[in-house]
Motif scaffolding. Structure first.
Motif, PDB file in Angstrom:
ATOM      1  N   ASP A   1       0.842  -1.204   0.000  1.00 52.60           N
ATOM      2  CA  ASP A   1       0.000   0.000   0.000  1.00 52.60           C
ATOM      3  C   ASP A   1       0.877   1.255   0.000  1.00 52.60           C
ATOM      4  O   ASP A   1       0.599   2.222  -0.706  1.00 52.60           O
ATOM      5  CB  ASP A   1      -0.910  -0.039   1.230  1.00 52.60           C
ATOM      6  CG  ASP A   1      -1.761   1.230   1.381  1.00 52.60           C
ATOM      7  OD1 ASP A   1      -1.835   2.028   0.425  1.00 52.60           O
ATOM      8  OD2 ASP A   1      -2.341   1.418   2.457  1.00 52.60           O
ATOM      9  N   ALA A   2       1.958   1.234   0.775  1.00 48.59           N
ATOM     10  CA  ALA A   2       2.755   2.448   0.998  1.00 48.59           C
ATOM     11  C   ALA A   2       3.858   2.679  -0.030  1.00 48.59           C
ATOM     12  O   ALA A   2       4.025   3.795  -0.536  1.00 48.59           O
ATOM     13  CB  ALA A   2       3.361   2.398   2.403  1.00 48.59           C
ATOM     14  N   MET A   3       4.637   1.642  -0.342  1.00 46.39           N
ATOM     15  CA  MET A   3       5.828   1.836  -1.172  1.00 46.39           C
ATOM     16  C   MET A   3       5.517   2.321  -2.590  1.00 46.39           C
ATOM     17  O   MET A   3       6.136   3.279  -3.068  1.00 46.39           O
ATOM     18  CB  MET A   3       6.672   0.552  -1.230  1.00 46.39           C
ATOM     19  CG  MET A   3       7.316   0.179   0.094  1.00 46.39           C
ATOM     20  SD  MET A   3       8.361   1.512   0.752  1.00 46.39           S
ATOM     21  CE  MET A   3       7.572   1.788   2.325  1.00 46.39           C
ATOM     22  N   PRO A   4       4.570   1.703  -3.320  1.00 49.38           N
ATOM     23  CA  PRO A   4       4.269   2.219  -4.662  1.00 49.38           C
ATOM     24  C   PRO A   4       3.724   3.653  -4.623  1.00 49.38           C
ATOM     25  O   PRO A   4       3.945   4.428  -5.550  1.00 49.38           O
ATOM     26  CB  PRO A   4       3.198   1.251  -5.185  1.00 49.38           C
ATOM     27  CG  PRO A   4       3.382   0.015  -4.394  1.00 49.38           C
ATOM     28  CD  PRO A   4       3.815   0.474  -3.037  1.00 49.38           C
ATOM     29  N   MET A   5       3.054   3.998  -3.515  1.00 48.67           N
ATOM     30  CA  MET A   5       2.538   5.364  -3.357  1.00 48.67           C
ATOM     31  C   MET A   5       3.693   6.357  -3.255  1.00 48.67           C
ATOM     32  O   MET A   5       3.665   7.438  -3.854  1.00 48.67           O
ATOM     33  CB  MET A   5       1.643   5.435  -2.114  1.00 48.67           C
ATOM     34  CG  MET A   5       1.000   6.790  -1.871  1.00 48.67           C
ATOM     35  SD  MET A   5      -0.348   6.720  -0.654  1.00 48.67           S
ATOM     36  CE  MET A   5       0.499   6.088   0.789  1.00 48.67           C
ATOM     37  N   LEU A   6       4.716   5.989  -2.489  1.00 45.57           N
ATOM     38  CA  LEU A   6       5.901   6.837  -2.377  1.00 45.57           C
ATOM     39  C   LEU A   6       6.606   6.965  -3.725  1.00 45.57           C
ATOM     40  O   LEU A   6       6.993   8.060  -4.136  1.00 45.57           O
ATOM     41  CB  LEU A   6       6.874   6.248  -1.352  1.00 45.57           C
ATOM     42  CG  LEU A   6       6.629   6.562   0.128  1.00 45.57           C
ATOM     43  CD1 LEU A   6       7.673   5.857   0.978  1.00 45.57           C
ATOM     44  CD2 LEU A   6       6.657   8.060   0.383  1.00 45.57           C
ATOM     45  N   ILE A   7       6.773   5.838  -4.408  1.00 47.44           N
ATOM     46  CA  ILE A   7       7.475   5.841  -5.695  1.00 47.44           C
ATOM     47  C   ILE A   7       6.761   6.727  -6.706  1.00 47.44           C
ATOM     48  O   ILE A   7       7.380   7.549  -7.386  1.00 47.44           O
ATOM     49  CB  ILE A   7       7.607   4.400  -6.236  1.00 47.44           C
ATOM     50  CG1 ILE A   7       8.538   3.588  -5.332  1.00 47.44           C
ATOM     51  CG2 ILE A   7       8.121   4.398  -7.674  1.00 47.44           C
ATOM     52  CD1 ILE A   7       8.539   2.090  -5.620  1.00 47.44           C
TER      53      ILE A   7
ATOM     54  N   LEU B   1      15.511   7.929   0.972  1.00 46.38           N
ATOM     55  CA  LEU B   1      15.343   8.267   2.382  1.00 46.38           C
ATOM     56  C   LEU B   1      13.928   7.970   2.858  1.00 46.38           C
ATOM     57  O   LEU B   1      13.720   7.471   3.970  1.00 46.38           O
ATOM     58  CB  LEU B   1      15.667   9.753   2.602  1.00 46.38           C
ATOM     59  CG  LEU B   1      17.148  10.149   2.487  1.00 46.38           C
ATOM     60  CD1 LEU B   1      17.291  11.668   2.565  1.00 46.38           C
ATOM     61  CD2 LEU B   1      17.969   9.480   3.581  1.00 46.38           C
ATOM     62  N   ALA B   2      12.936   8.284   2.003  1.00 43.40           N
ATOM     63  CA  ALA B   2      11.542   8.039   2.376  1.00 43.40           C
ATOM     64  C   ALA B   2      11.278   6.556   2.586  1.00 43.40           C
ATOM     65  O   ALA B   2      10.620   6.156   3.549  1.00 43.40           O
ATOM     66  CB  ALA B   2      10.615   8.590   1.295  1.00 43.40           C
ATOM     67  N   ILE B   3      11.809   5.715   1.698  1.00 41.12           N
ATOM     68  CA  ILE B   3      11.630   4.264   1.833  1.00 41.12           C
ATOM     69  C   ILE B   3      12.348   3.752   3.083  1.00 41.12           C
ATOM     70  O   ILE B   3      11.809   2.941   3.843  1.00 41.12           O
ATOM     71  CB  ILE B   3      12.151   3.541   0.572  1.00 41.12           C
ATOM     72  CG1 ILE B   3      11.238   3.856  -0.623  1.00 41.12           C
ATOM     73  CG2 ILE B   3      12.222   2.034   0.799  1.00 41.12           C
ATOM     74  CD1 ILE B   3      11.730   3.297  -1.944  1.00 41.12           C
ATOM     75  N   ALA B   4      13.562   4.249   3.308  1.00 43.48           N
ATOM     76  CA  ALA B   4      14.325   3.815   4.485  1.00 43.48           C
ATOM     77  C   ALA B   4      13.622   4.213   5.776  1.00 43.48           C
ATOM     78  O   ALA B   4      13.505   3.409   6.713  1.00 43.48           O
ATOM     79  CB  ALA B   4      15.727   4.427   4.434  1.00 43.48           C
ATOM     80  N   PHE B   5      13.141   5.457   5.838  1.00 39.82           N
ATOM     81  CA  PHE B   5      12.474   5.936   7.040  1.00 39.82           C
ATOM     82  C   PHE B   5      11.183   5.169   7.303  1.00 39.82           C
ATOM     83  O   PHE B   5      10.900   4.788   8.442  1.00 39.82           O
ATOM     84  CB  PHE B   5      12.165   7.427   6.924  1.00 39.82           C
ATOM     85  CG  PHE B   5      13.346   8.318   7.253  1.00 39.82           C
ATOM     86  CD1 PHE B   5      14.639   7.820   7.246  1.00 39.82           C
ATOM     87  CD2 PHE B   5      13.156   9.650   7.568  1.00 39.82           C
ATOM     88  CE1 PHE B   5      15.723   8.622   7.549  1.00 39.82           C
ATOM     89  CE2 PHE B   5      14.242  10.477   7.872  1.00 39.82           C
ATOM     90  CZ  PHE B   5      15.527   9.959   7.865  1.00 39.82           C
ATOM     91  N   SER B   6      10.388   4.966   6.251  1.00 39.02           N
ATOM     92  CA  SER B   6       9.088   4.323   6.444  1.00 39.02           C
ATOM     93  C   SER B   6       9.227   2.835   6.745  1.00 39.02           C
ATOM     94  O   SER B   6       8.283   2.206   7.236  1.00 39.02           O
ATOM     95  CB  SER B   6       8.212   4.521   5.202  1.00 39.02           C
ATOM     96  OG  SER B   6       8.839   4.004   4.047  1.00 39.02           O
ATOM     97  N   SER B   7      10.389   2.255   6.457  1.00 38.48           N
ATOM     98  CA  SER B   7      10.613   0.827   6.725  1.00 38.48           C
ATOM     99  C   SER B   7      11.221   0.581   8.097  1.00 38.48           C
ATOM    100  O   SER B   7      11.373  -0.563   8.511  1.00 38.48           O
ATOM    101  CB  SER B   7      11.544   0.244   5.649  1.00 38.48           C
ATOM    102  OG  SER B   7      10.989   0.421   4.362  1.00 38.48           O
TER     103      SER B   7
END
Length: 207
Positions: free
Chosen positions: A54-60, A105-111
């Motif tokens: 739900d989250a990662m493709p939204m960030l991308i 950074l967004a992926i690293a932080f959210s993970s």
């Protein structure tokens, strides 16, 4: 879960109904559709793995869309001022690097559990860049472009899309954050998260 179908729908619209032959735009739309699928299953099962889909493709899609919008401004300014091609390519490269770092950074932080609270901020930043950039594109367009009918429709879509995205953002920060505070649990029963799903996906599709 049901309202997440809107994300799949608008993602597929961007994939198969767009009038522009732009691979990046199709990639962004594909990510929106994948986000919708992840959101449907995540909200139904509350399983963390689906939450990541739900989250990662939204960030991308957000960071790719922000890069695309900023690059459009760089291209138009370069074309209007008749700067050399190398300058545009350099500035475009810098923009791609900046947004690639931001996405990483967004992926690293959210993970990471201790930084997951910053996910909303990491998602909000590229969304704001998209909205602001789309407005700016109006003012760096040729006068001959702004007088055409399609430009008027583009402006209409821009205002509607920007308004829906703003409303969605207000709902997210006003309701989603407050419903976890003791004494405000009643906010959960308003089903405002469903409006967020529909408004943010349709708003960003229009933009």
């Amino acid at each position: 879960s049901i309202s997440s179908i809107a994300m799949v729908f608008f993602g597929l619209c961007g994939l198969f109904l767009t009038q522009y032959n732009n691979l990046l735009l199709r990639f962004i739309s594909a990510n929106l559709a994948v986000t919708g699928v992840g959101s449907i299953v995540y909200h139904w099962t509350m399983y963390h793995g689906w939450g990541q889909i739900d989250a990662m493709p939204m960030l991308i899609s957000s960071y790719a869309g922000a890069l695309m919008a900023v690059d459009a401004i760089i291209y138009k300014v370069y074309r209007i001022n008749k700067q050399n091609k190398k300058l545009y390519e350099f500035l475009s490269g810098v923009g791609a690097l900046v947004f690639a770092i931001g996405l990483a950074l967004a992926i690293a932080f959210s993970s990471t559990a201790e930084y997951a609270q910053y996910f909303s901020l990491m998602f909000l930043m590229p969304e704001l860049v998209i909205g602001i950039s789309v407005f700016m594109i109006r003012f760096v367009s040729h006068k001959s472009e702004s007088e055409r009918d399609y430009f008027k429709y583009a402006n209409l879509y821009m205002y509607i899309g920007f308004t829906m995205a703003i409303v969605a953002g207000i709902i997210w920060f006003a309701v989603e954050k407050n419903c976890k505070i003791p004494g405000r649990e009643w906010l959960r029963h308003l089903q405002m998260h469903s409006i967020w799903h529909i408004f943010i996906s349709y708003g960003m599709y229009l933009l």
